[in-house]
Design an enzyme around this catalytic site. Sequence first.
Site, PDB file in Angstrom:
ATOM      1  N   ASP A 188     102.618 136.291  99.942  1.00 60.93           N
ATOM      2  CA  ASP A 188     101.736 135.456 100.747  1.00 60.93           C
ATOM      3  C   ASP A 188     101.632 135.992 102.179  1.00 60.93           C
ATOM      4  O   ASP A 188     102.658 136.341 102.790  1.00 60.93           O
ATOM      5  CB  ASP A 188     102.337 134.038 100.768  1.00 60.93           C
ATOM      6  CG  ASP A 188     101.414 133.014 101.377  1.00 60.93           C
ATOM      7  OD1 ASP A 188     100.354 132.757 100.803  1.00 60.93           O
ATOM      8  OD2 ASP A 188     101.771 132.448 102.439  1.00 60.93           O
TER       9      ASP A 188
ATOM     10  N   GLU B  68      98.845 139.740  99.399  1.00 62.32           N
ATOM     11  CA  GLU B  68      97.702 138.980  99.909  1.00 62.32           C
ATOM     12  C   GLU B  68      97.556 139.392 101.373  1.00 62.32           C
ATOM     13  O   GLU B  68      98.281 138.922 102.245  1.00 62.32           O
ATOM     14  CB  GLU B  68      97.942 137.472  99.829  1.00 62.32           C
ATOM     15  CG  GLU B  68      96.705 136.693 100.273  1.00 62.32           C
ATOM     16  CD  GLU B  68      96.952 135.466 101.128  1.00 62.32           C
ATOM     17  OE1 GLU B  68      96.073 134.614 101.209  1.00 62.32           O
ATOM     18  OE2 GLU B  68      98.043 135.359 101.748  1.00 62.32           O
TER      19      GLU B  68
HETATM   20  C1  GLC Z   1      98.057 132.070 101.871  1.00 57.41           C
HETATM   21  C2  GLC Z   1      97.831 131.118 100.736  1.00 57.41           C
HETATM   22  C3  GLC Z   1      97.247 129.865 101.252  1.00 57.41           C
HETATM   23  C4  GLC Z   1      98.195 129.266 102.260  1.00 57.41           C
HETATM   24  C5  GLC Z   1      98.501 130.262 103.371  1.00 57.41           C
HETATM   25  C6  GLC Z   1      99.654 129.822 104.200  1.00 57.41           C
HETATM   26  O1  GLC Z   1      96.874 132.524 102.407  1.00 57.41           O
HETATM   27  O2  GLC Z   1      97.050 131.719  99.750  1.00 57.41           O
HETATM   28  O3  GLC Z   1      96.974 128.947 100.228  1.00 57.41           O
HETATM   29  O4  GLC Z   1      97.640 128.114 102.818  1.00 57.41           O
HETATM   30  O5  GLC Z   1      98.851 131.500 102.843  1.00 57.41           O
HETATM   31  O6  GLC Z   1     100.844 129.959 103.481  1.00 57.41           O
END
Ligand code: GLC
Length: 685
Positions: free
Chosen positions: A223, A328
């Site tokens: 994340d 991500e």
């Molecule tokens: C990432 C997740 C998202 C979350 C954010 C903070 O982007 O995909 O859903 O709100 O991180 O953790």
Amino acid sequence: MSHRPTATPGSDIAAWWASAVVYQIYPRSFADANGDGMGDLLGVTARLPYLQRLGVDAIWLSPFYKSPQADAGYDVADYRQVDPMFGRLDDFDGMLRKAHSLGLKVIVDLVPNHTSDEHIWFQEALAAPPGSAERDRYMFRPGKDQVAGSGDGNLAPNNWKSIFGGPAWTRTTNPDGSSGDWYLHLFDTKQPDLNWENPEVQEEMRSVLRFWLDRGVDGFRVDVAHGMVKEAGLPDWDGVAAMVEGSADAGHLPDAPGAHSDAVEPHTAHHHHDPAGDDHSADNAGHQPVSPLYPPSPFFDQDGVHEIYRDWNRVLAGYDGDRMLVAEAWVEPAERLARYIRKDEMQQAFNFDFLLAGWDAQRMAVAIEDSLEAAASVGAPSTWVLSNHDTVRHTSRFGLADPTTFPKGIAAEDEQPDAGLGLARARAATLVSLALPGSTYVYQGEELGLPEHTTLPAEARQDPTFFRTNGIERGRDGCRVPLPWKSGEPGYGFADAYAGGGPSDGVSSGAGPSDGFSSDGGPGHRPPAPPWLPQPESFGELAADRQDGVEGSTLELYRSALSLRKRHGLGSGSFCWADMHDPELGVLAFQNRDILVIANMGTEPTPVPDGYHVELSSAPGAGAAEAAFGEAAFRERAFDEPAVVGASAGRPASHASAAASAALLGGTLDAAVIAPNTAAYLVAG
Ligand code: GLC
């Protein structure tokens, strides 16, 4: 647009992840086995046979860890515990065993940028004095004015804004009641950022990795992988950071016709995609870069993050079985993203350029070329993704007047997507993404053609982004609505795993009551609680049981495409633009092994080339339009809107026939052409 063949990166990598189709499970909304209205791990276990039959290779579960759920679990209070709302650690182990026995790999979510404010470390930090070891695990700072000696700390340490809206700093209260230092949270107040320069933080996260690796997980989705390291001195920054825009859309994608550059209209909350700095189109000359991350932000994509991934790469290398990390990381341009997947770092990164391209042949072609080339530069395979739990479902985005737009959620007051058109395009785009070499991520429910819930009332919304922006951003709840498994049941069978009786494939019947209650409302039967988010009516006709075995349905389209992908080895295949590739005309055409993929994003039918026949098409075909698109969309398109969107030449639309409706929805019954809003896999002969 060049027609140059493009390298096919990573096709020499034998590891499972290099060509895997990964199905994202959002545990809150996948399946509810205990009838409390919230999805859970036993619900996941009950539906694993459905996923095996769908034909995916792996699942990725969004967080199910102990959490106060301030950001739907992306606020972790204990990285080694399952939140009781999802079950117990035993349930996880059982789920993992069953997944493996069915040949499915399992990826879990890792949230290393921040913890919950209810994590023991943060509680200890609050109780400890400034300068303590406990506080050093997070980003505590005195107020700016206090540092300057000109005030008593009322001014935040710098001007950073939270990605969720509002300031990125919150002031603490000392144990004696006086105002204390501030702490940084790039997201919600309840998500304090960790201090990644602290060796204890680094060691703890290594240990969390080992905890789950030891249990047998196959990988981690990381994340905010571009977030952990912050620029020294935490300098002020005047840019605007947002997750979905990231800045991925700012560099290379050509401007879409009708794309606007007016960033935010509070009353519509539509953040129009603003492609700037375009180097592909002369029209855009002089367009200044207005990337939300321009100038580069001091808290995203700092070089230091790569140290962390080199370290984690070594942790994973100590385990057998090709364990993997997928980033991500909303960074741009593609070459910058490729740095995350260098040989000694992560294995994959989500390709948000592809997601951000929208329904537009030129933009999609550029995204494909750029991603393949960037991945090739580091010898890694590319990935492809169209939807996830943070973005409006592509079924709905592609039904907007500008199908390259990225609204931050949709509410009843906003432009409503054309459901039938959006679905036709989504089905076509899916065929494109599943035929590209590399790994593809599928978000739960897209195999049912689910739309975004675009009319959720404010009272139902739960996403912190909605509240932190006073509703200017509608938020992400609309793509997180619990799945419909059975049309005739309460909650469209979301709690079918609780109510029913022992399925073989997870669709035809329930998964067996956990408490001995039968599903027939007999004595002692407790009905399940309503799903945690209300479902739109259209979910009834799109429920899995309504599509199961129905030729031409979206579920069967996914099953066919996934099986064809496997049979023809497309995931580890080759890529080359085909002769008829003509993005300016809206035709995307490429060859992967023996499959010719043609996606018609234009307005005219495009001919099937001589010597080829259609092996699989996203068009629903005669009689199947209703099953494919759901009754509502079917009726709406067939009767309310006489304009022929995708009718093939020489075949006048008649509102009375399913055939004509299929044509209206982007399908065609004519084997010689591929209608607009349709894609097909062709083979020679
Ligand atoms: C990432 C997740 C998202 C979350 C954010 C903070 O982007 O995909 O859903 O709100 O991180 O953790």
